[in-house]
Design an enzyme around this catalytic site. Structure first.
Site, PDB file in Angstrom:
ATOM      1  N   ARG A 161       0.791  -1.231   0.000  1.00 59.32           N
ATOM      2  CA  ARG A 161       0.000   0.000   0.000  1.00 59.32           C
ATOM      3  C   ARG A 161       0.822   1.280   0.000  1.00 59.32           C
ATOM      4  O   ARG A 161       0.533   2.209  -0.753  1.00 59.32           O
ATOM      5  CB  ARG A 161      -0.906   0.047   1.243  1.00 59.32           C
ATOM      6  CG  ARG A 161      -2.172  -0.723   1.126  1.00 59.32           C
ATOM      7  CD  ARG A 161      -2.525  -1.318   2.467  1.00 59.32           C
ATOM      8  NE  ARG A 161      -1.524  -2.321   2.790  1.00 59.32           N
ATOM      9  CZ  ARG A 161      -1.599  -3.590   2.382  1.00 59.32           C
ATOM     10  NH1 ARG A 161      -2.639  -3.994   1.728  1.00 59.32           N
ATOM     11  NH2 ARG A 161      -0.632  -4.470   2.650  1.00 59.32           N
ATOM     12  N   THR A 162       1.829   1.351   0.865  1.00 58.88           N
ATOM     13  CA  THR A 162       2.538   2.631   1.004  1.00 58.88           C
ATOM     14  C   THR A 162       3.234   2.988  -0.303  1.00 58.88           C
ATOM     15  O   THR A 162       3.070   4.101  -0.825  1.00 58.88           O
ATOM     16  CB  THR A 162       3.545   2.546   2.164  1.00 58.88           C
ATOM     17  OG1 THR A 162       2.847   2.086   3.327  1.00 58.88           O
ATOM     18  CG2 THR A 162       4.172   3.891   2.461  1.00 58.88           C
ATOM     19  N   LYS A 164      26.376  -4.094  -2.202  1.00 58.09           N
ATOM     20  CA  LYS A 164      27.850  -4.053  -2.266  1.00 58.09           C
ATOM     21  C   LYS A 164      28.437  -3.352  -1.042  1.00 58.09           C
ATOM     22  O   LYS A 164      29.638  -3.177  -0.946  1.00 58.09           O
ATOM     23  CB  LYS A 164      28.294  -3.288  -3.519  1.00 58.09           C
ATOM     24  CG  LYS A 164      27.816  -3.862  -4.821  1.00 58.09           C
ATOM     25  CD  LYS A 164      28.326  -2.977  -5.976  1.00 58.09           C
ATOM     26  CE  LYS A 164      27.361  -2.967  -7.125  1.00 58.09           C
ATOM     27  NZ  LYS A 164      27.544  -1.804  -8.003  1.00 58.09           N
ATOM     28  N   ARG A 202      11.238   3.644   2.923  1.00 56.93           N
ATOM     29  CA  ARG A 202      10.942   2.702   4.022  1.00 56.93           C
ATOM     30  C   ARG A 202      12.224   1.949   4.317  1.00 56.93           C
ATOM     31  O   ARG A 202      12.929   1.514   3.403  1.00 56.93           O
ATOM     32  CB  ARG A 202       9.835   1.728   3.633  1.00 56.93           C
ATOM     33  CG  ARG A 202       9.656   0.628   4.683  1.00 56.93           C
ATOM     34  CD  ARG A 202       8.449  -0.220   4.454  1.00 56.93           C
ATOM     35  NE  ARG A 202       7.229   0.521   4.725  1.00 56.93           N
ATOM     36  CZ  ARG A 202       6.010  -0.023   4.712  1.00 56.93           C
ATOM     37  NH1 ARG A 202       5.870  -1.310   4.439  1.00 56.93           N
ATOM     38  NH2 ARG A 202       4.948   0.715   4.961  1.00 56.93           N
ATOM     39  N   HIS A 236       5.425   5.891  11.189  1.00 56.72           N
ATOM     40  CA  HIS A 236       4.883   5.712   9.832  1.00 56.72           C
ATOM     41  C   HIS A 236       3.908   6.872   9.621  1.00 56.72           C
ATOM     42  O   HIS A 236       2.695   6.691   9.598  1.00 56.72           O
ATOM     43  CB  HIS A 236       4.177   4.348   9.766  1.00 56.72           C
ATOM     44  CG  HIS A 236       3.816   3.876   8.396  1.00 56.72           C
ATOM     45  ND1 HIS A 236       3.940   4.655   7.261  1.00 56.72           N
ATOM     46  CD2 HIS A 236       3.325   2.691   7.980  1.00 56.72           C
ATOM     47  CE1 HIS A 236       3.534   3.951   6.220  1.00 56.72           C
ATOM     48  NE2 HIS A 236       3.155   2.763   6.619  1.00 56.72           N
TER      49      HIS A 236
HETATM   50  N1   CP Z   1      -0.105  -0.035   5.784  1.00 57.96           N
HETATM   51  C1   CP Z   1       1.086  -0.314   5.231  1.00 57.96           C
HETATM   52  O1   CP Z   1       2.132   0.272   5.574  1.00 57.96           O
HETATM   53  O2   CP Z   1       1.015  -1.278   4.261  1.00 57.96           O
HETATM   54  P1   CP Z   1       2.256  -1.760   3.406  1.00 57.96           P
HETATM   55  O3   CP Z   1       3.219  -2.447   4.345  1.00 57.96           O
HETATM   56  O4   CP Z   1       1.679  -2.723   2.387  1.00 57.96           O
HETATM   57  O5   CP Z   1       2.888  -0.569   2.767  1.00 57.96           O
END
Ligand code: CP
Length: 308
Positions: free
Chosen positions: A53-54, A82, A103, A131
């Site tokens: 999703r993110t 590397k 991320r 997040h």
């Molecule tokens: N909600 C969320 O962070 O989903 P993902 O891990 O799929 O990005």
């Protein structure tokens, strides 16, 4: 209120007024629909950890507004393999793009990236830490369902269930809710309770926090039930995990005791904690919640790029 060029690392960096401004802009962007807001702008999505999703909603947010995207979703295909440091990777990418979404499995990685980046970095999740874009979309979802969140007309009860120790979406959302008139209910397996620092934040903000006896109490008492995934790897004993997994699973029959207006949210992915029969009840709201990722991420990107 200044957003252009700003880093989006932690929800704690935003005041109540700034949070409300992001939600207001997201609502305007949603009403406006697709367009060319990000024409000529390039985003890098650097995903050192898996995501559906993110990453995809940031990319869709950009593409729906005429922007472009480059990046990776598997660090093993990059020079990280590397031995290149994160700081050096960012020093390269920041020369190529206008905004970076990242991320990373390490707590604090987004802040480190922001320290060496000339362009805004948006934290797409760092370890068990934060997040923030998920939190903005969670707040947007709650405010759409319950305008009282913003008006303060009544106190909402928001229950959190599952892994409250390692769930970064829970940590970010609890911090953000400290700006609003809510009561927090918590239910977590032993050893996975909400860390003390978040309880302290609630206490400092005057937010009532109660421990529910289990999921049935949380279901009966709340307006919003925020479910999270139990992570099997956190449990040393598989038998104990199976036992706890069963007690942290909502099904449609359990919702008979819920208020009609109860809405169940989940950052997703879900594994076992919400039975699929819940999807067909009016209480299920986790898929529309994920859809809200588009306008909210468009608002964040537009604000830090200075085009909104
Ligand atoms: N909600 C969320 O962070 O989903 P993902 O891990 O799929 O990005």
């Amino acid at each position: 209120m200044r957003f252009a060029g700003r880093q989006v690392l932690s929800i704690a960096d935003f005041t109540r007024d700034e949070i409300v401004h992001v939600l207001t802009v997201a609502s305007q962007v949603e009403q406006r629909g697709r367009g060319a807001l990000f024409s000529g702008k390039l985003m890098a999505t650097l995903f050192f950890e898996p995501s559906t999703r993110t990453r995809l909603s940031f990319e869709a947010a950009m593409l729906h507004q005429g922007g472009q995207v480059m990046g990776f979703s598997d660090a093993a295909s990059t020079s990280t393999k590397k031995g290149e440091s994160l700081a050096d990777t960012i020093r390269m990418v920041e020369q190529y793009v206008d905004v970076i979404v990242m991320r990373h499995p390490r707590d604090g990685a987004a802040r480190l990236a922001a320290e060496v980046s000339r362009v805004p970095v948006i934290n797409g999740g760092d370890g068990a830490n934060q997040h923030p874009s998920q939190t903005f979309l969670d707040l947007y979802t709650i405010a759409k369902l319950f305008p009282a969140l913003l008006t303060g007309d009544r106190q909402l009860t928001v229950a959190f269930a599952g892994d409250l120790k390692y769930g970064r979406t829970v940590h970010s959302l609890v911090s953000a809710l400290c700006h609003f008139k809510v009561k927090i209910l918590l239910t977590a397996p032993a050893g996975l309770e909400l860390p003390q620092q978040y309880l302290d934040e609630c206490a400092a903000a005057g937010l009532p926090v109660e421990i529910a006896s289990g999921l049935p109490e949380a279901i009966a008492a709340s307006d919003v039930l925020y479910m999270t995934r139990l992570q099997e790897e956190r449990f040393p004993d598989p038998v104990e995990f199976d036992h706890i997994k069963a007690s942290y699973r909502v099904n449609a029959a359990m919702l008979r005791s819920a208020k009609p207006e109860l809405r169940i949210l989940h950052p997703l992915p879900r594994i076992n904690e919400i039975a699929t029969d819940v999807d067909f009840t009016p209480h299920a709201h986790y898929f529309p919640q994920a859809g809200n990722g588009i306008p909210v991420r468009q608002a964040l990107v537009g604000l830090v790029l200075g085009v909104l």
